[in-house]
Write a protein that holds these residues in place. Structure first.
Motif, PDB file in Angstrom:
ATOM      1  N   SER A 121      41.812  30.808  29.978  1.00 25.22           N
ATOM      2  CA  SER A 121      43.076  31.298  30.528  1.00 25.22           C
ATOM      3  C   SER A 121      42.845  31.916  31.912  1.00 25.22           C
ATOM      4  CB  SER A 121      43.713  32.301  29.575  1.00 25.22           C
ATOM      5  OG  SER A 121      42.884  33.424  29.433  1.00 25.22           O
ATOM      6  N   PRO A 122      43.890  32.124  32.685  1.00 26.25           N
ATOM      7  CA  PRO A 122      43.748  32.622  34.058  1.00 26.25           C
ATOM      8  C   PRO A 122      43.110  34.014  34.166  1.00 26.25           C
ATOM      9  CG  PRO A 122      45.923  31.679  33.754  1.00 26.25           C
ATOM     10  CD  PRO A 122      45.278  31.720  32.401  1.00 26.25           C
ATOM     11  N   GLU A 123      43.383  34.901  33.205  1.00 24.48           N
ATOM     12  CA  GLU A 123      42.851  36.262  33.307  1.00 24.48           C
ATOM     13  C   GLU A 123      41.326  36.298  33.252  1.00 24.48           C
ATOM     14  OE1 GLU A 123      45.301  35.430  31.149  1.00 24.48           O
ATOM     15  OE2 GLU A 123      47.032  36.382  32.080  1.00 24.48           O
ATOM     16  N   PRO A 124      40.676  35.683  32.234  1.00 23.44           N
ATOM     17  CA  PRO A 124      39.208  35.680  32.236  1.00 23.44           C
ATOM     18  C   PRO A 124      38.636  34.918  33.432  1.00 23.44           C
ATOM     19  CG  PRO A 124      40.023  35.093  30.062  1.00 23.44           C
ATOM     20  CD  PRO A 124      41.196  35.147  30.990  1.00 23.44           C
ATOM     21  N   ALA A 125      39.325  33.876  33.885  1.00 23.77           N
ATOM     22  CA  ALA A 125      38.854  33.128  35.049  1.00 23.77           C
ATOM     23  C   ALA A 125      38.845  34.016  36.286  1.00 23.77           C
ATOM     24  CB  ALA A 125      39.734  31.913  35.274  1.00 23.77           C
ATOM     25  N   GLU A 126      39.856  34.852  36.435  1.00 20.55           N
ATOM     26  CA  GLU A 126      39.919  35.761  37.583  1.00 20.55           C
ATOM     27  C   GLU A 126      38.795  36.788  37.527  1.00 20.55           C
ATOM     28  OE1 GLU A 126      42.989  38.944  39.625  1.00 20.55           O
ATOM     29  OE2 GLU A 126      43.742  37.517  38.155  1.00 20.55           O
ATOM     30  N   VAL A 127      38.519  37.321  36.333  1.00 22.34           N
ATOM     31  CA  VAL A 127      37.440  38.293  36.177  1.00 22.34           C
ATOM     32  C   VAL A 127      36.096  37.649  36.510  1.00 22.34           C
ATOM     33  CG1 VAL A 127      36.185  39.707  34.506  1.00 22.34           C
ATOM     34  CG2 VAL A 127      38.678  39.703  34.508  1.00 22.34           C
ATOM     35  N   LEU A 128      35.840  36.450  35.991  1.00 22.90           N
ATOM     36  CA  LEU A 128      34.585  35.755  36.280  1.00 22.90           C
ATOM     37  C   LEU A 128      34.448  35.459  37.775  1.00 22.90           C
ATOM     38  CD1 LEU A 128      34.397  33.281  33.278  1.00 22.90           C
ATOM     39  CD2 LEU A 128      32.863  35.186  33.739  1.00 22.90           C
ATOM     40  N   THR A 129      35.527  35.069  38.413  1.00 19.20           N
ATOM     41  CA  THR A 129      35.499  34.803  39.849  1.00 19.20           C
ATOM     42  C   THR A 129      35.149  36.062  40.625  1.00 19.20           C
ATOM     43  OG1 THR A 129      37.160  33.075  39.574  1.00 19.20           O
ATOM     44  CG2 THR A 129      36.858  33.947  41.790  1.00 19.20           C
ATOM     45  N   THR A 130      35.733  37.189  40.248  1.00 17.53           N
ATOM     46  CA  THR A 130      35.437  38.455  40.913  1.00 17.53           C
ATOM     47  C   THR A 130      33.974  38.831  40.756  1.00 17.53           C
ATOM     48  OG1 THR A 130      37.698  39.199  40.516  1.00 17.53           O
ATOM     49  CG2 THR A 130      36.076  40.893  41.044  1.00 17.53           C
ATOM     50  N   VAL A 131      33.442  38.682  39.557  1.00 19.21           N
ATOM     51  CA  VAL A 131      32.031  39.008  39.308  1.00 19.21           C
ATOM     52  C   VAL A 131      31.125  38.104  40.131  1.00 19.21           C
ATOM     53  CG1 VAL A 131      30.211  38.981  37.564  1.00 19.21           C
ATOM     54  CG2 VAL A 131      32.429  39.977  37.026  1.00 19.21           C
ATOM     55  N   ILE A 132      31.407  36.822  40.160  1.00 14.29           N
ATOM     56  CA  ILE A 132      30.584  35.880  40.921  1.00 14.29           C
ATOM     57  C   ILE A 132      30.605  36.219  42.403  1.00 14.29           C
ATOM     58  CG2 ILE A 132      30.431  33.463  41.669  1.00 14.29           C
ATOM     59  CD1 ILE A 132      31.324  32.720  38.792  1.00 14.29           C
ATOM     60  N   PHE A 133      31.773  36.520  42.960  1.00 10.07           N
ATOM     61  CA  PHE A 133      31.853  36.879  44.378  1.00 10.07           C
ATOM     62  C   PHE A 133      31.072  38.155  44.670  1.00 10.07           C
ATOM     63  CE2 PHE A 133      35.979  34.364  44.869  1.00 10.07           C
ATOM     64  CZ  PHE A 133      35.349  33.334  45.549  1.00 10.07           C
ATOM     65  N   ARG A 134      31.146  39.145  43.777  1.00  7.55           N
ATOM     66  CA  ARG A 134      30.417  40.402  43.997  1.00  7.55           C
ATOM     67  C   ARG A 134      28.913  40.182  43.955  1.00  7.55           C
ATOM     68  NH1 ARG A 134      32.925  45.534  41.022  1.00  7.55           N
ATOM     69  NH2 ARG A 134      31.297  46.457  42.292  1.00  7.55           N
TER      70      ARG A 134
END
Length: 59
Positions: free
Chosen positions: A18-31
């Motif tokens: 779903s979009p919510e976990p995808a957004e969290v994973l994207t944020t972690v990867i960028f950091r």
């Protein structure tokens, strides 16, 4: 879609998330890629006494 790199089976996998976990994973990867992978310390909240503890240290 979440793309998982090949592992011991040498097979790439795509997982629907779903979009919510995808957004969290994207944020972690960028950091992590930016070199700022550290997370801030958090404090626990006691709902009965309505107080916060000192920041918790990682174990």
């Amino acid at each position: 879609m979440l793309q998982v790199a090949p592992s011991k089976t040498d097979a790439e996998r795509l997982l629907l998330i779903s979009p919510e976990p995808a957004e969290v994973l994207t944020t972690v990867i960028f950091r992590v890629r930016a070199g700022n992978g550290a997370l801030p310390l958090v404090s626990a909240y006691d709902v009965f006494e309505q107080t916060r503890s000192l920041p918790l240290l990682p174990t």
